[in-house]
Design a protein around this motif. Sequence first.
Motif, PDB file in Angstrom:
ATOM      1  N   GLY A 301      -0.843  -4.739   6.864  1.00 42.60           N
ATOM      2  CA  GLY A 301      -2.082  -4.148   7.204  1.00 42.60           C
ATOM      3  C   GLY A 301      -3.437  -4.564   8.052  1.00 42.60           C
ATOM      4  N   TYR A 302      -4.178  -3.405   7.874  1.00 43.70           N
ATOM      5  CA  TYR A 302      -5.581  -3.730   8.874  1.00 43.70           C
ATOM      6  C   TYR A 302      -6.790  -4.122   8.404  1.00 43.70           C
ATOM      7  N   LYS A 303      -8.192  -4.773   8.205  1.00 47.40           N
ATOM      8  CA  LYS A 303      -8.821  -4.702   7.638  1.00 47.40           C
ATOM      9  C   LYS A 303      -9.705  -5.049   8.319  1.00 47.40           C
ATOM     10  N   HIS A 308     -13.193  -0.177   5.557  1.00 48.23           N
ATOM     11  CA  HIS A 308     -12.011   0.362   6.127  1.00 48.23           C
ATOM     12  C   HIS A 308     -10.500  -0.037   5.792  1.00 48.23           C
ATOM     13  N   SER A 309     -10.013  -0.249   4.645  1.00 47.22           N
ATOM     14  CA  SER A 309      -8.214  -0.494   5.223  1.00 47.22           C
ATOM     15  C   SER A 309      -7.003   0.848   4.965  1.00 47.22           C
ATOM     16  N   ASP A 375      -8.005   3.400   3.105  1.00 45.40           N
ATOM     17  CA  ASP A 375      -8.215   3.327   2.351  1.00 45.40           C
ATOM     18  C   ASP A 375      -9.721   3.574   2.426  1.00 45.40           C
ATOM     19  N   TRP A 376     -10.691   3.898   2.308  1.00 46.52           N
ATOM     20  CA  TRP A 376     -12.526   4.882   2.799  1.00 46.52           C
ATOM     21  C   TRP A 376     -13.057   4.855   1.741  1.00 46.52           C
ATOM     22  N   THR A 377     -13.999   3.449   2.194  1.00 48.14           N
ATOM     23  CA  THR A 377     -15.036   3.611   0.471  1.00 48.14           C
ATOM     24  C   THR A 377     -16.396   3.599   1.495  1.00 48.14           C
TER      25      THR A 377
END
Length: 855
Positions: A301-303, A308-309, A375-377
Amino acid sequence: MKTFNNLFFVVTMFFVTSVAFSQGTITGTVVDADSGPLPGASVVVKGTTNGTSTDFNGKFSLNVNSASGKLEISYVGYDTKTVSFQVNGTKDLGTITLTSNNSLDEVVIVGSGIIDLAEDRKTPIAATTIKKREIQERAVGNVELPEIIKFTPSVFVSRQTGFGDGRLLVRGFDDTNTAVLLNGQPINAQEDGRVFWSNWAGMADIANAVQVQRGLGASKLAISSVGGTVNIVMKAAEKKKGGSIRFLTGNDSYFKGTAEYNTGVNEKGWAFSVLIDHWQAHRKWARGTFGQGQNYFFAAGYKPNDRHSFNFLITGAPQYHGNKWSQNVQTTLDDPKFNQHWGFTEGLSGGQYRNNIDSERRNFYHKPVMNINWDWTISEKSELSTVLYASWGRGGGTGPRGSRIRTDDGQLDYFAIEQSNAAIGNGGFDNATSGYIRRASMNNHAWYGIVSNFNHEVNENFSFNVGTDLRYYVGDHFRQVANLYGLTAWQEDGQSYTTEYNPDPWAALFNFADEGDRLDYDYSETITYQGLFAQGEYATDKFSAFFQGAISNQSYQREGRFAGDLGKSDKLSKVGYNLKAGLGYEFAKDHKIYFNTGYYSRQPYLDNVFTNIRRSNEFVQPEVDNEEITGFEAGYQFEVDGVFRAVFNFYHTDWDNRVLLSGGTLISGGVETNINIFDRGVRQVHRGVELELDARPTDWLDLRGFVSAGSWEFKGTSNRQIYNDDTNVLISSIEGVNRDGVKITTAPQFTAGLTAKARIIKGLSIDANAKHYGNHYTNDRDFDGTPQTRNFPTLDSFELVDFGLTYNFTIGDNKLTFRGNVFNVFDKRGIQDTDVFGSFPITGRTFNTSLRYNF
């Protein structure tokens, strides 16, 4: 006197202020009954902002300014608990136990915009959620993942006697008509919709939650969801650092070892998780149902920032196991453990083999799955979730070819088979009247897809989302020689086969027959799918309404490489769509009603499109039309502050224009002919009621009960076409077959259950589950070309009881957990199910125990 008065006033005000603002101190410890202390739990005086959090050991201390009141204690993933207090000085409330709820917010790390969960929609649906802890307690080792949802209304899990061979049915619809999604990725087979649970043997170890949605469900995709949708939420790279080691044993020498480790999130936003395990057993319960396999999982996982995640994962569960098929009813009743497909393979004793076992019916498969989530906020109101996935399946199932030789007790006599084959030499027979080999029916495929969903909150009451679902699938199907058993070669259709291919999941990844070394059949299928979906929902405190729509295009093409080198067929494309809408209304506090309805125009499966999927490029004539499904459901929900909950559901599903595909043997004039049977224009109606009751009468006891009663039957008339399996010639066509009122035979139409969990002392809990099954009709197994036009007898009703015990204790800062399960406690015997593969016994008493060390 004035000085005295002033002093009296000061003292009085000090005393009043002390009483008003510092009545006392409240202490306590917040725990989960099974996992122990809950650090970081919130403790707040109700109606105020005065609060604190628990420390690492779950302890808290809070100064309060009133002599009595209420504390609200909450923790993510648990029901909020209200505790009254009266204090004058220091008051210790002791141990306060929180109960895990069904919220999935804390387990969906990435891809939450893709995974269609009931929590994501305000308008209610009929859904049941099982979270990670319960999965790890019950779906362990010699129990498959579907077992954890069997204590659910209108759900039937047929515990077939081989590892991973179980079947899942929802409201009478089998897994070909129940959508199964893995992190939003569809996993039903593209050709026929089946789910092979043996391919997903490792899911119980890496699943954070499983949610079964009965009926129309919350899915936005144009998927094959007639009975319901099962969402499996797979773990991602964990945020918390730590790991675990578990050892598990069970009946019939079952053993499993599992190890996992999570690095946690580092200062640069990276997190890694890894899990590996190995299992083996000499049988599951019935004879000849041996098995062995592994499971591997890796996630990164990379945040990089708050907007962005990313998460990458790859997992697979290579396995092989012996099957138990084709036992008739009387054999099953006489000896439920009997299995005609196995025998001893080495170790001579008295002219016979007496060591090691193998089966002519062995399933072996390896299906690595890889996906990347993003996942893009985009803003406070907009987000985009995308998953890109791929899987590659390698393996198949073995079966006999030639003439068996058996021992007196019905087992395969491998010693005699090898002696007979050695006497034959090079074979030299086309009609299989002598000699014996084991062939493997291979299913090698590659599947790629992408699902993307954009969600936007227009205002506090209205939100919508739109998305796309794209899939590309290529499947290669052929047969190859697995074992020659002493023959130099096997000759068939003028060709000689000399190479053996090991039926092992690891070997099957790269070592399988080339085109020139394949027997009986060899063909490929290409399926492409493009779908668009959208949903809008309006919700207030009391009222909610939603509308969903999806449209898709699916194309089919076949390439035959065996029977006369047929080449590629024409490409057939079908457009399908679905529409769903619903309303929910809370007419009084904690009282809610809802109504959902939907219509599906669903493309047929590829297997129903061609007259003979293995040997012909010809489409069924006239062309197979889309299936038409109309459903509606209504429900009522009532809840009292986490103490009591009641849910009532009514459903009605009308499934029209479906195709039933079967096969068998037609006997005419003493001649046997293998046939394919197409029943077209079949209509069936499933309707029923469901009642669920949940109660927590005390802090230490949870109760749950349910009743589901259905009426599932065929309606009207249908047509039947019968084809010669070898020549592809239409043998007969029967029109106007009257099936009206004939009962559906897939699952029990009445079930009732009761589950209980009691926390005895700190760290120790026990649970018991009981379920009654009734009104289960038998299957039509005549296979003579005569349609099912009459009701068949029901199977005997039966009850199953499971028992479990969990004990947690600490070693320093780490935890050790013991778990024991006994399934079918009273060793009930009988027939639980019948289908085209024969009758299946109720699996007798089985058990497992495990020890897990968390660090």
